[in-house]
Scaffold this motif. Structure first.
Motif, PDB file in Angstrom:
ATOM      1  N   ALA A   1       3.360  -0.791  -9.554  1.00 35.81           N
ATOM      2  CA  ALA A   1       4.658  -0.465  -8.975  1.00 35.81           C
ATOM      3  C   ALA A   1       5.541   0.236 -10.010  1.00 35.81           C
ATOM      4  O   ALA A   1       6.202   1.225  -9.695  1.00 35.81           O
ATOM      5  CB  ALA A   1       5.336  -1.729  -8.448  1.00 35.81           C
ATOM      6  N   LEU A   2       5.533  -0.268 -11.248  1.00 38.48           N
ATOM      7  CA  LEU A   2       6.350   0.352 -12.292  1.00 38.48           C
ATOM      8  C   LEU A   2       5.882   1.770 -12.600  1.00 38.48           C
ATOM      9  O   LEU A   2       6.695   2.666 -12.823  1.00 38.48           O
ATOM     10  CB  LEU A   2       6.343  -0.499 -13.557  1.00 38.48           C
ATOM     11  CG  LEU A   2       7.004  -1.880 -13.435  1.00 38.48           C
ATOM     12  CD1 LEU A   2       6.794  -2.693 -14.699  1.00 38.48           C
ATOM     13  CD2 LEU A   2       8.482  -1.745 -13.104  1.00 38.48           C
ATOM     14  N   LEU A   3       4.565   1.981 -12.604  1.00 43.96           N
ATOM     15  CA  LEU A   3       4.039   3.339 -12.807  1.00 43.96           C
ATOM     16  C   LEU A   3       4.484   4.257 -11.674  1.00 43.96           C
ATOM     17  O   LEU A   3       4.858   5.403 -11.910  1.00 43.96           O
ATOM     18  CB  LEU A   3       2.512   3.316 -12.864  1.00 43.96           C
ATOM     19  CG  LEU A   3       1.874   2.861 -14.162  1.00 43.96           C
ATOM     20  CD1 LEU A   3       0.383   2.644 -13.978  1.00 43.96           C
ATOM     21  CD2 LEU A   3       2.133   3.868 -15.258  1.00 43.96           C
ATOM     22  N   GLY A   4       4.439   3.771 -10.464  1.00 43.98           N
ATOM     23  CA  GLY A   4       4.858   4.560  -9.315  1.00 43.98           C
ATOM     24  C   GLY A   4       6.319   4.956  -9.401  1.00 43.98           C
ATOM     25  O   GLY A   4       6.678   6.086  -9.075  1.00 43.98           O
ATOM     26  N   GLU A   5       7.147   4.014  -9.856  1.00 47.70           N
ATOM     27  CA  GLU A   5       8.573   4.328 -10.057  1.00 47.70           C
ATOM     28  C   GLU A   5       8.730   5.441 -11.083  1.00 47.70           C
ATOM     29  O   GLU A   5       9.473   6.393 -10.874  1.00 47.70           O
ATOM     30  CB  GLU A   5       9.325   3.094 -10.569  1.00 47.70           C
ATOM     31  CG  GLU A   5       9.783   2.149  -9.500  1.00 47.70           C
ATOM     32  CD  GLU A   5      10.612   1.012 -10.081  1.00 47.70           C
ATOM     33  OE1 GLU A   5      10.586   0.762 -11.316  1.00 47.70           O
ATOM     34  OE2 GLU A   5      11.312   0.362  -9.299  1.00 47.70           O
ATOM     35  N   LYS A   6       7.997   5.306 -12.202  1.00 43.95           N
ATOM     36  CA  LYS A   6       8.070   6.324 -13.257  1.00 43.95           C
ATOM     37  C   LYS A   6       7.589   7.685 -12.770  1.00 43.95           C
ATOM     38  O   LYS A   6       8.026   8.713 -13.265  1.00 43.95           O
ATOM     39  CB  LYS A   6       7.236   5.908 -14.475  1.00 43.95           C
ATOM     40  CG  LYS A   6       7.865   4.804 -15.298  1.00 43.95           C
ATOM     41  CD  LYS A   6       6.991   4.517 -16.506  1.00 43.95           C
ATOM     42  CE  LYS A   6       7.616   3.511 -17.438  1.00 43.95           C
ATOM     43  NZ  LYS A   6       6.863   3.373 -18.686  1.00 43.95           N
ATOM     44  N   ALA A   7       6.674   7.680 -11.809  1.00 46.14           N
ATOM     45  CA  ALA A   7       6.148   8.933 -11.262  1.00 46.14           C
ATOM     46  C   ALA A   7       7.049   9.493 -10.163  1.00 46.14           C
ATOM     47  O   ALA A   7       6.773  10.563  -9.624  1.00 46.14           O
ATOM     48  CB  ALA A   7       4.734   8.721 -10.728  1.00 46.14           C
ATOM     49  N   GLY A   8       8.112   8.778  -9.825  1.00 48.56           N
ATOM     50  CA  GLY A   8       9.074   9.272  -8.854  1.00 48.56           C
ATOM     51  C   GLY A   8       8.803   8.899  -7.407  1.00 48.56           C
ATOM     52  O   GLY A   8       9.414   9.458  -6.497  1.00 48.56           O
ATOM     53  N   PHE A   9       7.909   7.947  -7.179  1.00 46.98           N
ATOM     54  CA  PHE A   9       7.591   7.536  -5.813  1.00 46.98           C
ATOM     55  C   PHE A   9       8.483   6.387  -5.359  1.00 46.98           C
ATOM     56  O   PHE A   9       8.984   5.611  -6.173  1.00 46.98           O
ATOM     57  CB  PHE A   9       6.124   7.069  -5.715  1.00 46.98           C
ATOM     58  CG  PHE A   9       5.133   8.173  -5.822  1.00 46.98           C
ATOM     59  CD1 PHE A   9       4.885   9.024  -4.749  1.00 46.98           C
ATOM     60  CD2 PHE A   9       4.420   8.367  -6.997  1.00 46.98           C
ATOM     61  CE1 PHE A   9       3.959  10.055  -4.850  1.00 46.98           C
ATOM     62  CE2 PHE A   9       3.484   9.385  -7.105  1.00 46.98           C
ATOM     63  CZ  PHE A   9       3.255  10.228  -6.032  1.00 46.98           C
ATOM     64  N   ASP A  10       8.617   6.258  -4.038  1.00 43.91           N
ATOM     65  CA  ASP A  10       9.164   5.045  -3.453  1.00 43.91           C
ATOM     66  C   ASP A  10       8.052   4.007  -3.543  1.00 43.91           C
ATOM     67  O   ASP A  10       6.858   4.351  -3.519  1.00 43.91           O
ATOM     68  CB  ASP A  10       9.533   5.271  -1.975  1.00 43.91           C
ATOM     69  CG  ASP A  10      10.697   6.232  -1.806  1.00 43.91           C
ATOM     70  OD1 ASP A  10      11.677   6.119  -2.568  1.00 43.91           O
ATOM     71  OD2 ASP A  10      10.620   7.100  -0.916  1.00 43.91           O
ATOM     72  N   ILE A  11       8.430   2.734  -3.626  1.00 42.93           N
ATOM     73  CA  ILE A  11       7.455   1.662  -3.841  1.00 42.93           C
ATOM     74  C   ILE A  11       7.506   0.661  -2.691  1.00 42.93           C
ATOM     75  O   ILE A  11       8.576   0.286  -2.233  1.00 42.93           O
ATOM     76  CB  ILE A  11       7.750   0.911  -5.166  1.00 42.93           C
ATOM     77  CG1 ILE A  11       7.792   1.881  -6.347  1.00 42.93           C
ATOM     78  CG2 ILE A  11       6.744  -0.224  -5.395  1.00 42.93           C
ATOM     79  CD1 ILE A  11       6.518   2.661  -6.588  1.00 42.93           C
ATOM     80  N   TRP A  12       6.322   0.234  -2.285  1.00 40.46           N
ATOM     81  CA  TRP A  12       6.185  -0.885  -1.345  1.00 40.46           C
ATOM     82  C   TRP A  12       5.280  -1.913  -1.995  1.00 40.46           C
ATOM     83  O   TRP A  12       4.267  -1.558  -2.615  1.00 40.46           O
ATOM     84  CB  TRP A  12       5.561  -0.428  -0.027  1.00 40.46           C
ATOM     85  CG  TRP A  12       5.255  -1.584   0.886  1.00 40.46           C
ATOM     86  CD1 TRP A  12       4.040  -2.157   1.107  1.00 40.46           C
ATOM     87  CD2 TRP A  12       6.194  -2.336   1.650  1.00 40.46           C
ATOM     88  NE1 TRP A  12       4.163  -3.205   1.966  1.00 40.46           N
ATOM     89  CE2 TRP A  12       5.491  -3.338   2.314  1.00 40.46           C
ATOM     90  CE3 TRP A  12       7.578  -2.256   1.829  1.00 40.46           C
ATOM     91  CZ2 TRP A  12       6.109  -4.259   3.166  1.00 40.46           C
ATOM     92  CZ3 TRP A  12       8.189  -3.168   2.670  1.00 40.46           C
ATOM     93  CH2 TRP A  12       7.459  -4.147   3.329  1.00 40.46           C
TER      94      TRP A  12
END
Length: 165
Positions: free
Chosen positions: A1-12
């Motif tokens: 989830a943290l990687l996804g945030e850093k990549a600019g994605f919304d997270i579920w």
């Protein structure tokens, strides 16, 4: 989830995992949109998609789905993922390195292998994921995808039952 945030994605985060914590971070605090509208997914399948461990998405358009083998059996991961049409998403199972041999053996099952190939499932080890997160402030998806592995067969042979008789 943290990687996804850093990549600019919304997270579920999957419904079952939302109440859990890791490194003092409560998982539900990482969710970007509390009730995403899953684009291109049949509404009858949303309950199953909501159970996927981690999803990186762009306003409901799923880009990556992650199933963590610690909480999810491989067959369950594949079944849940089948509720999302292809649409160029990446499907990833996160496993501990010590389970690589088991995963390799499971992939020999024709039904599992057929679905892994058809849905283009990838695999990544826990430690590789943690190392990548700690070394990268911003995420380059091409570099991240280089971490994806194909499990190798274990060199260790299983003991024969007759050695215990």
């Amino acid at each position: 989830a943290l990687l996804g945030e850093k990549a600019g994605f919304d997270i579920w985060i999957g419904k079952k995992e939302q109440s859990e914590t890791y490194s003092k971070i409560k998982f539900d605090s990482l969710i970007s949109i509390k009730r995403p509208t899953w684009r291109f997914v049949n509404t009858m399948n949303w309950d199953r998609v909501d159970q996927i461990d981690v999803i990186w998405h762009e306003q409901g358009r799923i880009a990556f789905e992650f199933e963590v083998e610690n909480t999810t059996a491989i067959t369950d991961a594949i079944a849940r993922g089948s509720n999302i049409p292809h649409n160029h998403l990446k499907r990833v199972i996160v496993i501990p390195k010590e389970r690589e041999g088991l995963l390799s053996r499971k992939m020999k099952d024709p039904m599992i292998n057929e679905n892994i190939v058809k849905d283009e499932w990838k695999f990544i080890f826990y430690q590789d994921l943690e190392d990548f997160l700690s070394k990268n402030k911003k995420i380059n998806l091409l570099e991240f995808e280089k971490l994806f592995k194909v499990p190798k067969e274990s060199k260790q042979k299983q003991n024969s039952l007759n050695i215990y008789l």
